[in-house]
Design an enzyme around this catalytic site. Structure first.
Site, mmCIF file in Angstrom:
data_model
loop_
_atom_site.group_PDB
_atom_site.id
_atom_site.type_symbol
_atom_site.label_atom_id
_atom_site.label_comp_id
_atom_site.label_asym_id
_atom_site.label_seq_id
_atom_site.Cartn_x
_atom_site.Cartn_y
_atom_site.Cartn_z
ATOM 1 N N LYS A 164 0.814 -1.222 0.000
ATOM 2 C CA LYS A 164 0.000 0.000 0.000
ATOM 3 C C LYS A 164 0.848 1.272 0.000
ATOM 4 C CE LYS A 164 -4.103 -1.961 0.064
ATOM 5 N NZ LYS A 164 -4.952 -1.908 -1.143
ATOM 6 N N GLU B 72 -9.818 5.493 3.011
ATOM 7 C CA GLU B 72 -10.638 4.405 3.526
ATOM 8 C C GLU B 72 -9.695 3.254 3.809
ATOM 9 O OE1 GLU B 72 -9.959 4.704 0.372
ATOM 10 O OE2 GLU B 72 -9.417 2.637 -0.100
ATOM 11 N N SER C 191 1.714 -9.726 -0.827
ATOM 12 C CA SER C 191 1.410 -8.293 -0.812
ATOM 13 C C SER C 191 1.549 -7.648 0.553
ATOM 14 C CB SER C 191 -0.001 -8.058 -1.360
ATOM 15 O OG SER C 191 -0.937 -8.827 -0.634
#
Lengths: 425, 276
Positions: free
Chosen positions: A100, A122, A400
């Site tokens: 991210k 969010e 990830s």
């Protein structure tokens, strides 16, 4: 490719800026349109600006720790049957523990160029919220993160992390109290405070330019992985696998391989008794949160709540580029259920000493299932370039994110009696 | 001109500055919603906005979100919302503008949706998540059946975009009063008059102001610079406690009458409908 009937009596457009086939677009209130135009132009200018690219590259290297390693998981691959070499792209080793941050570093630089003083995000699993809170601290900006109340409970460590970093975490009490509802609430904040706030959408979803822009910032994953596998194996992989919620880590990995003879697999959350999050597998196209894409919806076009054990995949929509890649057949989308994901989570912990995120565990579980399927492996071998048909398969999985955040959830599941979860252990 | 355009032009010609009330279909329940619509008729309303509840109303604040959720739980659907609109036209002689989000329209199929609207006598449609740039296709299917797609402009809309809006707008132009969602407390922002002037300079259509207009004082201010006021959240708040259809009818009529008087101080009290 697209049938005329898919264009909804001419209301949709096929192709053009911000479109992946008929998917994508900008379905947002008028108030936001000028801001989307500004964001698009600032982003396009930055993309070709050496100063921007140099600043981003420096942050990626010195702040986030890129390039992340490509690690061969030998004990995991043996447990999968030994017929493949499995490489993990270690996005979990990024600063803040997931891919991210790649997107957030890019977007915070854009926010600064636009003169915004506040960031909105969010979050589902909390990884995007933590990454946004992190870059807000780095850039000296205010930060508000919307998080479903259910997710605040199941990803509690990340809530603490965000607050430590100075962000305000706002519990969302509407709907299913998960990622979809947090996204709606973030959009409402953005509409209200658009003059001074930038909304960092955490995935390849939302109105144009977000799906393309987020994919661009995440494509560093695929670019590095492609270079690394060529160094280590001397050739391209046979397949690349990533989990898909909104789809940013998958889009980032796939971006570098789309023009290569590499099989691409996106893995959605098949969930369990409480439902699923397989928008591509079981949904139909519709509009949610600003773009046209596959969506879980009922016969009246109301959005149906998703379910996954992985908060980051617990979303009824998916990025528009994935919808297009599904329709064109370039990427194969499949799903893995809660129990399979938990089993793979346990495997990686015990076999490799790596605690993966439950989201990434879906990609691991798919790999395990695929490699145990003789026919699927034979088909993949048969599709390979002549001369390679003898050697083992080479597979890249995007790991990830890391799974420390899921400890609370795992413990809670141990305490529960049965349900669909027990078969995982 | 369109049926809706004829009505808004006539109101302007007659010097009437209308209150355009918004109700969520099926809120607080099916019968009380019909009661509220009767009350709006009692108060002299000609034009009403009926909201089709949607699961994810991103342009709406907490009041309309909660109303939508409650209506959905009670079984309200797009098809039943259209039945309600048809009833309001047929039984109460109200002109109805339907507000609904894009996804249910796409799911039904835009051409079929246009036919549904025409059959229900709907005169206009508001789709809050369909901006100017994406709206041409829906306008093309609604036009032939005399249903206007209402254009919304916002304080962030610049002059060039305002001109493009003015070229395609029909019925009336919806001025979103403030950057924000429906029902935002502040109401008409500091710049409302200047904003309305800016819009009026490029658009000849009647201007109706919505989002955050909920008190007689706010409505009077709107009447000072625009043609009409759209009132949703403040009305729904008054319907929340209505115990039965008659209570909803009285609450709606009383509330809208107060707003109307503040906007049209020179007018006689609006004619009450026959309640027998």
């Amino acid at each position: 490719m697209t049938r005329p009937s898919d264009l909804k009596d001419g209301v949709l457009v096929d192709g053009g800026p911000g479109r992946f086939g008929p998917y994508g677009g900008q379905y947002v209130p008028e108030t936001l349109m000028p801001c989307l135009r500004e964001l698009e132009s600032v982003w396009l200018a930055a993309r070709g600006d050496p100063a921007f690219l140099a600043e981003l590259a420096e942050l990626q290297a010195d702040y986030s720790g890129r390039p992340t390693p490509l690690y061969r998981a030998r004990r995991f691959e043996a447990a999968c049957g030994g017929q493949a070499r499995v490489w993990l792209k270690r996005e979990d080793l990024n600063h803040t523990g997931a891919h991210k941050i790649n997107n957030c570093l890019g977007q915070v630089l854009l926010a600064r160029r636009m003169g915004k003083r506040r960031l909105i995000a969010e979050t589902g699993a909390g990884q995007h919220g933590v990454a946004t809170a992190t870059v807000a601290a780095l850039a000296g900006l205010e930060c508000t993160v919307y998080m479903g109340e259910v997710d605040m409970r199941r990803q509690e460590p990340n809530v603490q992390r965000m607050r430590l970093l100075g962000a305000e975490v706002v519990p969302v009490l509407t709907g299913a109290r998960t990622l979809k509802d947090a996204t709606s609430e973030a959009i409402r904040d953005w509409v209200t405070n658009v003059a001074h706030s930038h909304y960092i959408i955490g995935s390849t979803v939302g109105p144009h330019p977000y799906p393309t822009m987020v994919r661009d910032f995440q494509s560093v994953i695929g670019i590095e992985a492609r270079r690394q596998i060529l160094e280590k194996e001397g050739r391209l992989p046979d397949a690349a696998i990533a989990c898909v919620g909104g789809g940013s880590n998958a889009a980032g990995l796939f971006a570098a391989f789309l023009d290569d003879p590499v099989a691409l697999f996106g893995v959605e959350a098949g969930g369990g008794a409480h439902g699923h999050s397989a928008a591509l597998g079981l949904g139909t196209p519709g509009v949610l949160h600003g773009s046209y894409s596959y969506l879980l919806q009922d016969p009246d076009g109301q959005v149906v709540p998703a379910h996954s054990i992985a908060a980051g995949l617990d979303y009824p929509g998916v990025g528009p580029e994935h919808s297009h890649l599904k329709d064109t057949g370039r990427v194969t989308y499949d799903s893995v259920d809660d129990a399979e994901a938990q089993a793979a989570f346990g495997d990686l912990c015990r076999l490799e000493g790596i605690i993966p995120a439950l989201e990434s565990s879906h990609a691991l579980a798919f790999c395990r299932r695929f490699l145990r399927d003789e026919a699927a492996c034979a088909r993949l071998r048969a599709s390979r370039t002549v001369g390679l048909d003898g050697g083992p398969l080479v597979i890249v999985i995007n790991l990830s994110g890391r799974g420390d955040k899921d400890m609370h959830d795992r413990n809670e599941m141990h305490d529960q009696d049965g349900g669909g979860h027990e078969q995982a252990r | 001109m369109s049926r809706l355009g004829d009505l808004t032009a006539a109101l302007r010609r007659d010097g009437v500055r209308p209150v355009v009330p918004f109700v969520t279909a099926g809120y607080p329940d099916d019968e009380a919603c019909r009661g509220a619509l009767r009350g709006l008729k009692d108060a002299g309303c000609r034009l009403v906005e009926i909201g089709v509840p949607f699961s994810d109303p991103v342009a709406d604040g907490p009041v309309i979100q909660a109303a939508s959720q409650r209506a959905l739980v009670q079984g309200m659907t797009p098809a039943r919302s259209l039945e309600l609109a048809a009833w309001a036209g047929r039984e109460l002689d109200l002109t109805v503008v339907l507000m609904g989000y894009l996804n249910p329209v796409l799911h039904r199929g835009p051409a079929a949706f246009a036919r549904d609207c025409a059959a229900a006598g709907v005169a206009g449609v508001i789709v809050p998540d369909l901006p100017l740039d994406e709206a041409a296709g829906l306008r093309r299917v609604l036009g032939p059946v005399d249903v206007d797609l209402i254009s919304l402009v916002a304080p962030t809309t610049d002059e060039a975009r305002l001109r493009r809006h003015a070229e395609s707008a029909a019925g009336f132009l919806y001025l979103v009063s403030t950057t924000g969602v429906t029902g935002a407390g502040a109401g008409a922002g500091d710049e409302l008059e200047a904003y309305a002037d800016r819009v009026r300079a490029v658009c000849a259509l009647p201007l109706y102001v919505g989002f955050g207009v909920g008190t007689p004082a706010q409505a009077a201010r709107v009447a000072g610079c625009a043609d009409g006021a759209i009132v949703g959240s403040a009305l729904l708040r008054r319907l929340a406690d209505a115990a039965d259809p008659d209570a909803a009818r009285t609450a709606a009529a009383t509330f809208v009458t107060d707003l109307y008087r503040s906007m049209n101080p020179e007018a006689d009290a609006p004619v009450k409908g026959d309640r027998s």
